[in-house]
Design a protein around this motif. Structure first.
Motif, PDB file in Angstrom:
ATOM      1  N   ALA A  78       0.823  -1.045   0.139  1.00  0.00           N
ATOM      2  CA  ALA A  78       0.086   0.006   0.000  1.00  0.00           C
ATOM      3  C   ALA A  78       0.844   1.148   0.054  1.00  0.00           C
ATOM      4  O   ALA A  78       0.487   2.125  -0.851  1.00  0.00           O
ATOM      5  CB  ALA A  78      -1.006   0.057   1.327  1.00  0.00           C
ATOM      6  N   ALA A  79       2.080   1.250   0.813  1.00  0.00           N
ATOM      7  CA  ALA A  79       2.877   2.338   0.697  1.00  0.00           C
ATOM      8  C   ALA A  79       3.504   2.586  -0.666  1.00  0.00           C
ATOM      9  O   ALA A  79       3.597   3.657  -1.285  1.00  0.00           O
ATOM     10  CB  ALA A  79       4.035   2.073   2.000  1.00  0.00           C
ATOM     11  N   GLU A  81       2.142   1.858  -3.528  1.00  0.00           N
ATOM     12  CA  GLU A  81       1.179   2.159  -4.359  1.00  0.00           C
ATOM     13  C   GLU A  81       0.710   3.737  -4.067  1.00  0.00           C
ATOM     14  O   GLU A  81       0.689   4.430  -5.095  1.00  0.00           O
ATOM     15  CB  GLU A  81      -0.265   1.200  -4.221  1.00  0.00           C
ATOM     16  N   ARG A  82       0.699   4.140  -2.833  1.00  0.00           N
ATOM     17  CA  ARG A  82       0.457   5.524  -2.589  1.00  0.00           C
ATOM     18  C   ARG A  82       1.787   6.216  -2.983  1.00  0.00           C
ATOM     19  O   ARG A  82       1.233   7.500  -3.519  1.00  0.00           O
ATOM     20  CB  ARG A  82       0.508   5.607  -1.048  1.00  0.00           C
ATOM     21  N   ALA A  85       1.114   6.885  -6.676  1.00  0.00           N
ATOM     22  CA  ALA A  85       0.050   7.685  -7.136  1.00  0.00           C
ATOM     23  C   ALA A  85       0.533   9.222  -6.956  1.00  0.00           C
ATOM     24  O   ALA A  85       0.096   9.998  -7.476  1.00  0.00           O
ATOM     25  CB  ALA A  85      -1.195   7.346  -6.102  1.00  0.00           C
ATOM     26  N   GLN A  86       1.132   9.507  -5.664  1.00  0.00           N
ATOM     27  CA  GLN A  86       1.528  10.667  -5.328  1.00  0.00           C
ATOM     28  C   GLN A  86       2.342  11.275  -6.566  1.00  0.00           C
ATOM     29  O   GLN A  86       2.395  12.351  -6.969  1.00  0.00           O
ATOM     30  CB  GLN A  86       2.452  10.953  -4.079  1.00  0.00           C
TER      31      GLN A  86
END
Length: 135
Positions: A78-79, A81-82, A85-86
């Motif tokens: 998740a980190a 992917e975050r 995305a950023q």
């Protein structure tokens, strides 16, 4: 199961171990040993069945709970992917600002935004390979 023969044998064994521990404690006190309680503890440790004695060869001794590891992997994914995305958002914002640069931005604002835009290195730092090394 309180009335079963196995439970009766187990209760009798515990009672014998407790009586033997009391006898050892009494003897240790009679001989005026420095720490007589260790005599009782020694009897209890040797008389009662331990978990290791009940295992047979080839039996499973324990099971490692993998839930913590699964959660850690999910959080790491998740980190990553975050961060991706950023990074995509910052690239889209940079493209948008470059397209609108002739409208209202000064040269100073362009330089400030250009130097503050994040690089692709942040995403690379978050990515890890399955063997534990960074890509």
């Amino acid at each position: 199961m309180a009335g079963s023969p196995a439970a009766a044998r187990s209760a009798a064994a515990r009672l014998r171990a407790a009586l033997a521990a009391l006898a050892a404690l009494w003897l240790a006190m009679w001989f005026q040993l420095d720490t007589p309680r260790w005599a009782a503890w020694t009897v209890m440790a040797t008389a009662l069945r331990t978990r290791g004695e009940a295992k047979r060869k080839g039996a499973m001794l324990f099971r490692i709970d993998e839930r913590d590891d699964v959660i850690a992997v999910q959080q790491a994914e998740a980190a990553v992917e975050r961060a991706r995305a950023q990074w995509r958002n910052s690239v889209a914002e940079a493209v948008r600002r470059n397209q609108l640069s002739d409208l209202a931005l000064t040269i100073e604002e362009k330089e400030t935004y250009h130097t503050a835009a994040p690089s692709n290195g942040r995403v690379r730092r978050c990515q890890a390979s399955p063997n534990g090394r960074r890509r």
